[in-house]
Design a protein around this motif. Sequence first.
Motif, PDB file in Angstrom:
ATOM      1  N   THR A 392      -6.813 -11.171  44.067  1.00  0.00           N
ATOM      2  CA  THR A 392      -6.279 -10.071  43.270  1.00  0.00           C
ATOM      3  C   THR A 392      -4.749 -10.417  43.112  1.00  0.00           C
ATOM      4  O   THR A 392      -4.040 -10.775  43.917  1.00  0.00           O
ATOM      5  CB  THR A 392      -6.442  -8.649  43.487  1.00  0.00           C
ATOM      6  N   ARG A 393      -4.259  -9.759  41.744  1.00  0.00           N
ATOM      7  CA  ARG A 393      -2.818  -9.758  41.596  1.00  0.00           C
ATOM      8  C   ARG A 393      -2.554  -8.370  40.763  1.00  0.00           C
ATOM      9  O   ARG A 393      -2.969  -8.203  39.801  1.00  0.00           O
ATOM     10  CB  ARG A 393      -2.195 -10.972  41.067  1.00  0.00           C
ATOM     11  N   THR A 394      -1.415  -7.777  41.270  1.00  0.00           N
ATOM     12  CA  THR A 394      -1.076  -6.566  40.242  1.00  0.00           C
ATOM     13  C   THR A 394      -0.012  -6.892  39.128  1.00  0.00           C
ATOM     14  O   THR A 394       1.158  -7.155  39.604  1.00  0.00           O
ATOM     15  CB  THR A 394      -0.661  -5.252  41.179  1.00  0.00           C
ATOM     16  N   LEU A 395      -0.424  -6.836  38.167  1.00  0.00           N
ATOM     17  CA  LEU A 395       0.722  -7.229  36.955  1.00  0.00           C
ATOM     18  C   LEU A 395       1.472  -5.579  36.901  1.00  0.00           C
ATOM     19  O   LEU A 395       0.970  -4.467  36.879  1.00  0.00           O
ATOM     20  CB  LEU A 395       0.000  -7.368  35.541  1.00  0.00           C
ATOM     21  N   ALA A 396       2.650  -5.752  36.338  1.00  0.00           N
ATOM     22  CA  ALA A 396       3.815  -4.477  36.096  1.00  0.00           C
ATOM     23  C   ALA A 396       4.108  -4.906  34.854  1.00  0.00           C
ATOM     24  O   ALA A 396       4.504  -5.586  34.103  1.00  0.00           O
ATOM     25  CB  ALA A 396       4.833  -4.616  37.097  1.00  0.00           C
ATOM     26  N   ALA A 397       3.906  -3.542  33.920  1.00  0.00           N
ATOM     27  CA  ALA A 397       4.257  -3.353  32.424  1.00  0.00           C
ATOM     28  C   ALA A 397       5.350  -2.624  32.375  1.00  0.00           C
ATOM     29  O   ALA A 397       5.651  -1.479  32.936  1.00  0.00           O
ATOM     30  CB  ALA A 397       2.947  -2.846  31.799  1.00  0.00           C
TER      31      ALA A 397
END
Length: 457
Positions: A392-397
Amino acid sequence: MRSSTLLAAACVIWFSACGGSDSTGPENDPTPVATSITLSTSSLSFTSLAETATLTAAVKDQDGVTMSGAVVTWGSSNESVATVSAAGLVTAVANGSATITATSGAASATVTVSVVQAPASVALSQTSVTLASLGDTVTLTASVLDGGGQAVAGAVVTWSSSDEAVATVSAAGLVTAVANGSASITATSGAATATAAASVAQAAASITLSATSLSFAAVGDTVTLTASVLDSGGQAVVGAEVTWGSSDDAVATVSAAGLVTAVASGSATITATSGAASAAASASVAQAPASVTLSATSLSFATLGDTVMLTAEVKDQHGVTMTGAVVTWGSSNDAVATVSAAGLVTAVANGSATITATSGAASTTATVTVSQAAATVTLSPASVSFTALGDTRTLAASVLDAGGQAVVGAVVTWSSSNDAVATVSTAGLVTAVANGSATITATSGAASAGATVSVSQ
């Protein structure tokens, strides 16, 4: 002897009886004696001083024979009334009675003299009078003269006016102005009269205005001034003509009827003139704001820092625009939107505010809404590579508005172009599902951004 004597006596008697003596002898001729005087008249009446009349005297002796050349002396019982000359010339001196006596020897005769001046003419101190104020007075004096031009002492003079509605006259000759017009003043003494023309023509001496200062708060406002024109006696001049003028028609005008109209802000002097009299009223035009109209009544901002210039039109109560009116600006919430002294509104943060424009006692408002709209979305990282399923990887917007300012609390929705390869949660958590490629898209409003995902075990 005795007979001779008797004879002689008889002869003497006879001689005397027979007129034998000379009757013309001086010893028997009687001397004429003034016995009576007859005058040419028994009474004289004079109606003028210095009037004269000559008396003649006929002197007769004891035999009724006129004595020519008889010496006659004349005298007056009252020379202050009448004098008489040595020749019998009687002269009137003053009113009264006197007795003129003619004397010759022991004989005398008298004439009664009456002096009663009769008015022959009347001369007035003025033959025309002009009165410029109602109630004005002038006293006329009357000189009453007899036929010789001598003043009639104690002459009774009666006065009258041909028109007492214009001018009256008292028993003492005091003429009083009553109303404009003409009248004849008549002085009468006996059968003699004289007249003076009286003219009453009120002259304006002062003017009183209904107001001495006027203040206008709107262009087009009007006030009617009235002028009371008075003569020097403080009486209203009936039918007085009044002319009106303004010192500055660009500020205030005045009609022929005294109607003052405000034209523009400033000061002017309104003058009323009648004859040589005038009065002035100051007129001040200072428009008072009655309404303020804004170029916009609501503003919506989608970007922080965005600006809009509001303009305010200020009008007076008649809807006339006030050039140069001072307007002050204010915001109900400077944390949301500010406004400058020139009306420049700037969005500061999301929310609502009210912008108020004030001029004098007038004001108006515009509502302001600041609601940032997403213009761009930036993802971090822009690409993700997985080597193991389940990774998993969290994307930041980062959501930005058009001004590049972060949209606070922006809602971001996430999606995957291929959930069989990679899924994405509502929080931007990307999970590798199977080998392959997918695009993760973050959307906020109308803005979106994508990140490529590669899964390769």
